[in-house]
Design a protein around this motif. Sequence first.
Motif, PDB file in Angstrom:
ATOM      1  N   PRO A 103       9.605  21.851 -75.866  1.00 52.81           N
ATOM      2  CA  PRO A 103       9.984  22.090 -74.467  1.00 52.81           C
ATOM      3  C   PRO A 103       8.820  21.931 -73.504  1.00 52.81           C
ATOM      4  CG  PRO A 103       9.976  24.144 -75.738  1.00 52.81           C
ATOM      5  CD  PRO A 103       9.812  23.034 -76.729  1.00 52.81           C
ATOM      6  N   ASN A 104       7.597  22.073 -73.986  1.00 52.28           N
ATOM      7  CA  ASN A 104       6.421  21.931 -73.109  1.00 52.28           C
ATOM      8  C   ASN A 104       5.975  20.483 -72.976  1.00 52.28           C
ATOM      9  OD1 ASN A 104       6.266  24.762 -72.797  1.00 52.28           O
ATOM     10  ND2 ASN A 104       5.282  24.915 -74.824  1.00 52.28           N
ATOM     11  N   GLN A 105       6.509  19.615 -73.798  1.00 45.21           N
ATOM     12  CA  GLN A 105       6.082  18.204 -73.815  1.00 45.21           C
ATOM     13  C   GLN A 105       7.203  17.334 -73.249  1.00 45.21           C
ATOM     14  OE1 GLN A 105       3.010  17.240 -75.153  1.00 45.21           O
ATOM     15  NE2 GLN A 105       3.422  15.218 -74.311  1.00 45.21           N
ATOM     16  N   PRO A 106       6.997  16.686 -72.084  1.00 42.75           N
ATOM     17  CA  PRO A 106       8.057  15.834 -71.531  1.00 42.75           C
ATOM     18  C   PRO A 106       8.333  14.643 -72.454  1.00 42.75           C
ATOM     19  CG  PRO A 106       6.009  15.521 -70.305  1.00 42.75           C
ATOM     20  CD  PRO A 106       5.770  16.656 -71.259  1.00 42.75           C
ATOM     21  N   SER A 107       9.577  14.197 -72.484  1.00 44.22           N
ATOM     22  CA  SER A 107       9.924  13.037 -73.328  1.00 44.22           C
ATOM     23  C   SER A 107       9.355  11.763 -72.715  1.00 44.22           C
ATOM     24  CB  SER A 107      11.439  12.920 -73.436  1.00 44.22           C
ATOM     25  OG  SER A 107      11.982  12.582 -72.168  1.00 44.22           O
ATOM     26  N   ALA A 108       9.270  10.736 -73.573  1.00 45.94           N
ATOM     27  CA  ALA A 108       8.761   9.439 -73.094  1.00 45.94           C
ATOM     28  C   ALA A 108       9.632   8.915 -71.959  1.00 45.94           C
ATOM     29  CB  ALA A 108       8.746   8.440 -74.248  1.00 45.94           C
ATOM     30  N   THR A 109      10.956   9.116 -72.095  1.00 42.49           N
ATOM     31  CA  THR A 109      11.886   8.632 -71.057  1.00 42.49           C
ATOM     32  C   THR A 109      11.622   9.320 -69.725  1.00 42.49           C
ATOM     33  OG1 THR A 109      13.557   8.354 -72.786  1.00 42.49           O
ATOM     34  CG2 THR A 109      14.327   8.312 -70.511  1.00 42.49           C
ATOM     35  N   ALA A 110      11.386  10.641 -69.782  1.00 44.64           N
ATOM     36  CA  ALA A 110      11.126  11.384 -68.543  1.00 44.64           C
ATOM     37  C   ALA A 110       9.844  10.911 -67.884  1.00 44.64           C
ATOM     38  CB  ALA A 110      11.048  12.881 -68.852  1.00 44.64           C
ATOM     39  N   VAL A 111       8.817  10.662 -68.695  1.00 39.54           N
ATOM     40  CA  VAL A 111       7.527  10.173 -68.159  1.00 39.54           C
ATOM     41  C   VAL A 111       7.726   8.830 -67.465  1.00 39.54           C
ATOM     42  CG1 VAL A 111       5.220   9.365 -68.794  1.00 39.54           C
ATOM     43  CG2 VAL A 111       6.157  11.418 -69.885  1.00 39.54           C
ATOM     44  N   LEU A 112       8.450   7.944 -68.115  1.00 41.57           N
ATOM     45  CA  LEU A 112       8.673   6.606 -67.544  1.00 41.57           C
ATOM     46  C   LEU A 112       9.517   6.679 -66.271  1.00 41.57           C
ATOM     47  CD1 LEU A 112       9.311   4.545 -70.813  1.00 41.57           C
ATOM     48  CD2 LEU A 112       7.259   4.550 -69.392  1.00 41.57           C
ATOM     49  N   HIS A 113      10.530   7.545 -66.271  1.00 36.30           N
ATOM     50  CA  HIS A 113      11.375   7.700 -65.078  1.00 36.30           C
ATOM     51  C   HIS A 113      10.558   8.175 -63.880  1.00 36.30           C
ATOM     52  CE1 HIS A 113      15.537   7.957 -67.266  1.00 36.30           C
ATOM     53  NE2 HIS A 113      14.899   6.831 -67.484  1.00 36.30           N
ATOM     54  N   GLU A 114       9.561   9.054 -64.138  1.00 37.26           N
ATOM     55  CA  GLU A 114       8.691   9.526 -63.047  1.00 37.26           C
ATOM     56  C   GLU A 114       7.944   8.377 -62.393  1.00 37.26           C
ATOM     57  OE1 GLU A 114       5.981  12.780 -63.721  1.00 37.26           O
ATOM     58  OE2 GLU A 114       7.492  13.870 -64.871  1.00 37.26           O
ATOM     59  N   LEU A 115       7.643   7.342 -63.194  1.00 34.75           N
ATOM     60  CA  LEU A 115       6.907   6.176 -62.667  1.00 34.75           C
ATOM     61  C   LEU A 115       7.849   5.145 -62.039  1.00 34.75           C
ATOM     62  CD1 LEU A 115       4.441   5.628 -65.653  1.00 34.75           C
ATOM     63  CD2 LEU A 115       3.856   6.538 -63.393  1.00 34.75           C
ATOM     64  N   GLY A 116       9.154   5.363 -62.195  1.00 38.65           N
ATOM     65  CA  GLY A 116      10.115   4.377 -61.658  1.00 38.65           C
ATOM     66  C   GLY A 116      10.471   3.311 -62.666  1.00 38.65           C
ATOM     67  N   VAL A 117      10.239   3.604 -63.955  1.00 40.29           N
ATOM     68  CA  VAL A 117      10.553   2.637 -65.015  1.00 40.29           C
ATOM     69  C   VAL A 117      11.823   3.097 -65.732  1.00 40.29           C
ATOM     70  CG1 VAL A 117       9.764   1.588 -67.175  1.00 40.29           C
ATOM     71  CG2 VAL A 117       8.136   1.994 -65.310  1.00 40.29           C
ATOM     72  N   TYR A 118      12.911   2.341 -65.567  1.00 39.23           N
ATOM     73  CA  TYR A 118      14.204   2.712 -66.149  1.00 39.23           C
ATOM     74  C   TYR A 118      14.716   1.647 -67.122  1.00 39.23           C
ATOM     75  CZ  TYR A 118      14.295   6.130 -62.361  1.00 39.23           C
ATOM     76  OH  TYR A 118      13.993   7.162 -61.510  1.00 39.23           O
ATOM     77  N   LYS A 119      14.367   0.405 -66.879  1.00 39.34           N
ATOM     78  CA  LYS A 119      14.900  -0.705 -67.681  1.00 39.34           C
ATOM     79  C   LYS A 119      14.127  -0.889 -68.981  1.00 39.34           C
ATOM     80  CE  LYS A 119      17.479  -4.535 -67.999  1.00 39.34           C
ATOM     81  NZ  LYS A 119      18.944  -4.476 -68.047  1.00 39.34           N
ATOM     82  N   LEU A 120      12.804  -0.833 -68.902  1.00 41.93           N
ATOM     83  CA  LEU A 120      11.961  -1.112 -70.065  1.00 41.93           C
ATOM     84  C   LEU A 120      11.962   0.055 -71.038  1.00 41.93           C
ATOM     85  CD1 LEU A 120       8.886  -2.797 -68.325  1.00 41.93           C
ATOM     86  CD2 LEU A 120      10.851  -3.912 -69.394  1.00 41.93           C
ATOM     87  N   ALA A 121      12.016  -0.268 -72.328  1.00 41.63           N
ATOM     88  CA  ALA A 121      11.956   0.768 -73.366  1.00 41.63           C
ATOM     89  C   ALA A 121      10.513   1.183 -73.600  1.00 41.63           C
ATOM     90  CB  ALA A 121      12.573   0.223 -74.653  1.00 41.63           C
TER      91      ALA A 121
END
Length: 492
Positions: free
Chosen positions: A455-473
């Motif tokens: 719970p203290n570690q954000p998921s990779a998807t959440a980190v990428l979404h913060e940067l505006g990256v939604y399409k790339l895996a």
Amino acid sequence: MLNPLQKRFKYHFTGNRQTNVLSKPEWYLTQVLMWIGNHSKFLDDKIQPILDKTGSSVNARLEFSRALVMLILEKLAADIPCLLYDDNLFCHLVDEVLLFERELYATHGYLTSFPSCMHILSEETCFQRWLTVERKFALQKMDSILSSEAAWVSQYKDISDVDEMKVPDCAETFTTLLQVITDRYKNLPTASRKLQFLELQKDLIDDFRIRLTQVMKEETRASLAFRYCAILNAVNYIATVLADWADNVFFLELQQAALEVCADSNALSKLQLGQLACMESSVFDDMINLLERLKHDMLTRQVDHVFREVKDAAKLYKKERWLSLPSQAELAVMSLSSTACPLLLSLRDRLLQLEQQLCYSLFKIFWQMLAEKVDMFIYQEVILANHFNEGGAAQLQFDMTRNLFPLFSHYCKRPENYFKHIKEACIILNLNVGSALLLKDALHSASENGTILDPNQPSATAVLHELGVYKLAQQDVEILLNLRTNWPNIGK
């Protein structure tokens, strides 16, 4: 009242009288309409009140009309066998009868429950001859439509608000022909006869589609030329018209009639019957699907043609020295890469050309298909095939966001949404070193944790979404991070 008129009708329109001419059915049809019109006021004002006083439910004018129409039916029954094998005379007779029927109902209020000429035309021998003649003349009309010099030109080409669909004359004339046929048979007394005419219309549509396909194949080498685009506009227009007609009450009633016929004969599967019954499909579905397939094939050919040109124009851009370009700080002002000019010019010219030649809905599909291909091409052939220093990443972002994307801004508000691979790759390549290191660590940690939820570690998807990256895996982002060369020695 009727006796003298009946005698006059038989005197003039039977036997060897000069007024009894097979080629002039309009003479006796017009005469009957005149008699009905001339007597209407007298019947309504003088005779009807007398009938009303006696408590009779008889309508004097309609009964008078019915008696005169019976004369017409007798005359048609006698004349039609003599006309069956002369196409021109028979077709003229049908035309005149249809005009007579239209005026009888529209002007004189004749009832559909009364005997009519359509009952004579619906008799088997006469009806089959009518269908044959209708097909023959329709095919002749289609020949003349497509051989006309103006076949591929829109008659409204100089009126932009009318010419939104850029419909060539041949397509408009063909749909008018179909509409005229509908008007001719829609008052037939039985659904089974109407369905036979509907099948004729479907055959004509398929024949016209095949003819369009043949002309298209002659033009395949010039898939961006005017005539090819006109054929595509024609296909699109006919498919659109048929989809509109599918919602018309007349064709919905025919659909219901077809459903009952198919249910009785077990001609369709339960699934097909269900789709027809709940109106998921229409009487024109097969035709529309074939036209849509042809439209898609033609559009794909155009997109592929332009995309080949774009790839050829991008050869130098793919070989740009992204690894050793000066940083933004070293440049007085950013400017477009010279190697990108042929690529962007090729795109711009073709977009402008096809915007003028294709109707709006087709051009929208075209540019979106093209944008998707260009997005993947630049992502795979330019970005993933190179390494980037800080200056190279900045230059790529400038070329894309300030030059490529704006080419498409005429057609949508946010063109970058059609280039998600490029947009997100530019975000990753242009992150400052600190953010890139943090991202690398976050992705590494997320990979190590695997399925363990911290719970203290954000998921990779959440980190990428913060940067505006939604399409790339995540794996795509890791590859892009490895394409960067501006890492500090410690961070490598």
